[in-house]
Design a protein around this motif. Sequence first.
Motif, PDB file in Angstrom:
ATOM      1  N   ILE A 108      63.577 -13.264  20.911  1.00 23.50           N
ATOM      2  CA  ILE A 108      63.728 -13.228  19.461  1.00 23.50           C
ATOM      3  C   ILE A 108      63.423 -14.584  18.846  1.00 23.50           C
ATOM      4  CG2 ILE A 108      65.469 -13.053  17.635  1.00 23.50           C
ATOM      5  CD1 ILE A 108      66.734 -10.768  19.270  1.00 23.50           C
ATOM      6  N   VAL A 109      63.963 -15.656  19.440  1.00 25.68           N
ATOM      7  CA  VAL A 109      63.751 -17.004  18.894  1.00 25.68           C
ATOM      8  C   VAL A 109      62.280 -17.396  18.984  1.00 25.68           C
ATOM      9  CG1 VAL A 109      64.329 -19.436  19.134  1.00 25.68           C
ATOM     10  CG2 VAL A 109      66.112 -17.718  19.393  1.00 25.68           C
ATOM     11  N   VAL A 110      61.654 -17.137  20.131  1.00 30.30           N
ATOM     12  CA  VAL A 110      60.226 -17.446  20.291  1.00 30.30           C
ATOM     13  C   VAL A 110      59.391 -16.694  19.262  1.00 30.30           C
ATOM     14  CG1 VAL A 110      58.232 -17.008  21.786  1.00 30.30           C
ATOM     15  CG2 VAL A 110      60.236 -18.155  22.705  1.00 30.30           C
ATOM     16  N   THR A 111      59.676 -15.410  19.089  1.00 28.11           N
ATOM     17  CA  THR A 111      58.923 -14.590  18.139  1.00 28.11           C
ATOM     18  C   THR A 111      59.109 -15.080  16.709  1.00 28.11           C
ATOM     19  OG1 THR A 111      59.225 -12.687  19.594  1.00 28.11           O
ATOM     20  CG2 THR A 111      58.530 -12.230  17.349  1.00 28.11           C
ATOM     21  N   LEU A 112      60.326 -15.413  16.354  1.00 26.86           N
ATOM     22  CA  LEU A 112      60.616 -15.903  15.004  1.00 26.86           C
ATOM     23  C   LEU A 112      59.891 -17.210  14.729  1.00 26.86           C
ATOM     24  CD1 LEU A 112      62.397 -15.094  12.545  1.00 26.86           C
ATOM     25  CD2 LEU A 112      64.168 -16.582  13.494  1.00 26.86           C
ATOM     26  N   ILE A 161      67.350  -9.211  13.586  1.00 24.44           N
ATOM     27  CA  ILE A 161      67.804  -9.800  14.843  1.00 24.44           C
ATOM     28  C   ILE A 161      68.908  -8.951  15.466  1.00 24.44           C
ATOM     29  CG2 ILE A 161      69.063 -11.761  15.827  1.00 24.44           C
ATOM     30  CD1 ILE A 161      67.520 -13.571  13.919  1.00 24.44           C
ATOM     31  N   THR A 162      69.855  -8.522  14.650  1.00 24.67           N
ATOM     32  CA  THR A 162      70.943  -7.678  15.147  1.00 24.67           C
ATOM     33  C   THR A 162      70.404  -6.369  15.708  1.00 24.67           C
ATOM     34  OG1 THR A 162      72.424  -8.614  13.474  1.00 24.67           O
ATOM     35  CG2 THR A 162      73.108  -6.559  14.530  1.00 24.67           C
ATOM     36  N   LEU A 163      69.466  -5.756  14.984  1.00 28.28           N
ATOM     37  CA  LEU A 163      68.838  -4.522  15.446  1.00 28.28           C
ATOM     38  C   LEU A 163      68.114  -4.745  16.760  1.00 28.28           C
ATOM     39  CD1 LEU A 163      68.154  -1.529  14.599  1.00 28.28           C
ATOM     40  CD2 LEU A 163      66.040  -2.458  13.640  1.00 28.28           C
ATOM     41  N   SER A 164      67.386  -5.867  16.855  1.00 24.35           N
ATOM     42  CA  SER A 164      66.611  -6.173  18.050  1.00 24.35           C
ATOM     43  C   SER A 164      67.500  -6.461  19.254  1.00 24.35           C
ATOM     44  CB  SER A 164      65.704  -7.381  17.776  1.00 24.35           C
ATOM     45  OG  SER A 164      64.863  -7.654  18.867  1.00 24.35           O
ATOM     46  N   LEU A 165      68.666  -7.081  19.016  1.00 26.24           N
ATOM     47  CA  LEU A 165      69.575  -7.390  20.123  1.00 26.24           C
ATOM     48  C   LEU A 165      70.104  -6.126  20.789  1.00 26.24           C
ATOM     49  CD1 LEU A 165      71.688 -10.341  18.654  1.00 26.24           C
ATOM     50  CD2 LEU A 165      70.107 -10.453  20.584  1.00 26.24           C
ATOM     51  N   GLY A 166      70.333  -5.080  20.020  1.00 31.13           N
ATOM     52  CA  GLY A 166      70.914  -3.866  20.577  1.00 31.13           C
ATOM     53  C   GLY A 166      69.904  -2.882  21.132  1.00 31.13           C
ATOM     54  N   MET A 167      68.642  -2.972  20.687  1.00 33.57           N
ATOM     55  CA  MET A 167      67.627  -2.003  21.081  1.00 33.57           C
ATOM     56  C   MET A 167      66.854  -2.491  22.294  1.00 33.57           C
ATOM     57  SD  MET A 167      66.092  -0.907  17.355  1.00 33.57           S
ATOM     58  CE  MET A 167      64.883   0.216  18.077  1.00 33.57           C
ATOM     59  N   GLY A 168      66.394  -1.539  23.108  1.00 36.01           N
ATOM     60  CA  GLY A 168      65.569  -1.897  24.248  1.00 36.01           C
ATOM     61  C   GLY A 168      65.843  -1.000  25.438  1.00 36.01           C
ATOM     62  N   TYR A 169      65.102  -1.263  26.516  1.00 33.85           N
ATOM     63  CA  TYR A 169      65.227  -0.452  27.731  1.00 33.85           C
ATOM     64  C   TYR A 169      66.642  -0.529  28.288  1.00 33.85           C
ATOM     65  CZ  TYR A 169      64.113   1.437  32.334  1.00 33.85           C
ATOM     66  OH  TYR A 169      64.081   2.199  33.480  1.00 33.85           O
ATOM     67  N   SER A 170      67.244  -1.734  28.259  1.00 30.67           N
ATOM     68  CA  SER A 170      68.653  -1.900  28.635  1.00 30.67           C
ATOM     69  C   SER A 170      69.428  -2.152  27.350  1.00 30.67           C
ATOM     70  CB  SER A 170      68.817  -3.079  29.597  1.00 30.67           C
ATOM     71  OG  SER A 170      68.136  -2.844  30.807  1.00 30.67           O
ATOM     72  N   SER A 171      69.957  -1.090  26.786  1.00 27.69           N
ATOM     73  CA  SER A 171      70.600  -1.206  25.481  1.00 27.69           C
ATOM     74  C   SER A 171      71.974  -1.851  25.599  1.00 27.69           C
ATOM     75  CB  SER A 171      70.721   0.168  24.817  1.00 27.69           C
ATOM     76  OG  SER A 171      71.518   1.010  25.612  1.00 27.69           O
ATOM     77  N   VAL A 172      72.380  -2.497  24.502  1.00 24.76           N
ATOM     78  CA  VAL A 172      73.707  -3.088  24.395  1.00 24.76           C
ATOM     79  C   VAL A 172      74.357  -2.507  23.152  1.00 24.76           C
ATOM     80  CG1 VAL A 172      75.029  -5.212  24.086  1.00 24.76           C
ATOM     81  CG2 VAL A 172      72.994  -5.217  25.543  1.00 24.76           C
ATOM     82  N   SER A 173      75.573  -2.020  23.288  1.00 26.47           N
ATOM     83  CA  SER A 173      76.280  -1.436  22.150  1.00 26.47           C
ATOM     84  C   SER A 173      76.460  -2.484  21.058  1.00 26.47           C
ATOM     85  CB  SER A 173      77.633  -0.904  22.604  1.00 26.47           C
ATOM     86  OG  SER A 173      78.375  -0.416  21.508  1.00 26.47           O
ATOM     87  N   TYR A 174      76.231  -2.076  19.816  1.00 26.51           N
ATOM     88  CA  TYR A 174      76.296  -3.032  18.705  1.00 26.51           C
ATOM     89  C   TYR A 174      77.706  -3.592  18.516  1.00 26.51           C
ATOM     90  CZ  TYR A 174      71.546  -1.876  17.399  1.00 26.51           C
ATOM     91  OH  TYR A 174      70.185  -1.727  17.409  1.00 26.51           O
ATOM     92  N   ASP A 175      78.715  -2.824  18.883  1.00 28.99           N
ATOM     93  CA  ASP A 175      80.072  -3.361  18.747  1.00 28.99           C
ATOM     94  C   ASP A 175      80.436  -4.335  19.859  1.00 28.99           C
ATOM     95  OD1 ASP A 175      80.309  -1.668  20.886  1.00 28.99           O
ATOM     96  OD2 ASP A 175      81.823  -0.372  20.001  1.00 28.99           O
ATOM     97  N   ARG A 176      79.501  -4.540  20.815  1.00 26.70           N
ATOM     98  CA  ARG A 176      79.717  -5.503  21.886  1.00 26.70           C
ATOM     99  C   ARG A 176      78.911  -6.785  21.695  1.00 26.70           C
ATOM    100  NH1 ARG A 176      83.569  -6.329  24.356  1.00 26.70           N
ATOM    101  NH2 ARG A 176      82.372  -7.276  26.059  1.00 26.70           N
TER     102      ARG A 176
END
Length: 335
Positions: free
Chosen positions: A65-69, A25-40
């Motif tokens: 993520i929730v729907v997929t899980l 989940i943490t990896l998925s939150l930061g990865m993608g076309y519009s990335s978000v820094s993991y420390d944010r």
Amino acid sequence: MIHSSILKKQKRIIVILLVLIALTITLSLGMGYSSVSYDRILPTMLGDETFKEEFVLFSIRLPRIVVTLLAGMALAMSGAILQGLTKNDLADPGIIGINSGAGVGVALFFLFFPIGAGSFTYLLPVAAFIGALLTAILIYIFSFRKGSGLQPVRLILVGIGFSMAFSGAMVVIISSTDRQKVDFIAGWLAGEIWGTDWPFIWAILPWLAVFIPCTLFKANRLNLLSLSDPVAIGVGLSIEKERLFLLLAAVALAASAVSVTGAIAFIGLMAPHLAKALIGPRNQLFLPITLLVGGWLLLFADTIGRNLLEPEGISAGIVSSLIGAPYFAYLLFRK
């Protein structure tokens, strides 16, 4: 009675899987076309965010993520039930045609029953359930032989036939509709996670909240159903009643999942096998693990798929098929 050492092993496996899910989940939150820094990520969760960070995490990433899980858990539990009922390790709601039947229900509802967006979200799982239930009834009828009961190998063959027939039917159904609707159905057939907003979570959550606890409660009866019919009857089990309810649960779980994720196959095949390999074949032990394995598998497939080819990515259904198809062939040749 289950030995305490086995229960401790089950708890350890569950903790490991929960950690694995949390990391994914943490990896998925930061990865993608519009990335978000993991420390944010953590500050954003706690309210210290920019508009972009809040939008990306809370409006795009988290609901997906929730729907997929949840969908992965539902498909895994459905597969475990079907494998137990049919006594066939190859049973899976995607392989035996239940998902395709749900897809026909979704397509007909989407194309010919135009209703408001709010009602559409919550009625979609119902339409999928009706299509999947009718398909399951037909498969059961064609696979049943008087005197010898349900034929496991025949069920797989009949199910594959229905799956192909319904996939062809969906092509016919969408052939005369407009381009936008064709794109939606094509994405559904590819197993694209499309229900990526919070209302879709509330739409499928009641189905899981009812049928997953009921299935866990009936784990011991599923153990008995995996034995011969005379043994199950001998201990006082009403086999037809239990089979009917568990089949209904399997259909409901699969339909609710694919109504928001598209035609996902092989999750329901792989997750029960992996869980049994970890803890053994007793349903009280492996069903909770199956839930977590299924949720993680689909979440992992979606995380990998949407980051392979940006910005569109590859659908989770294709990634799960790339993993699951060789495993299905291995099981088929082994048995």
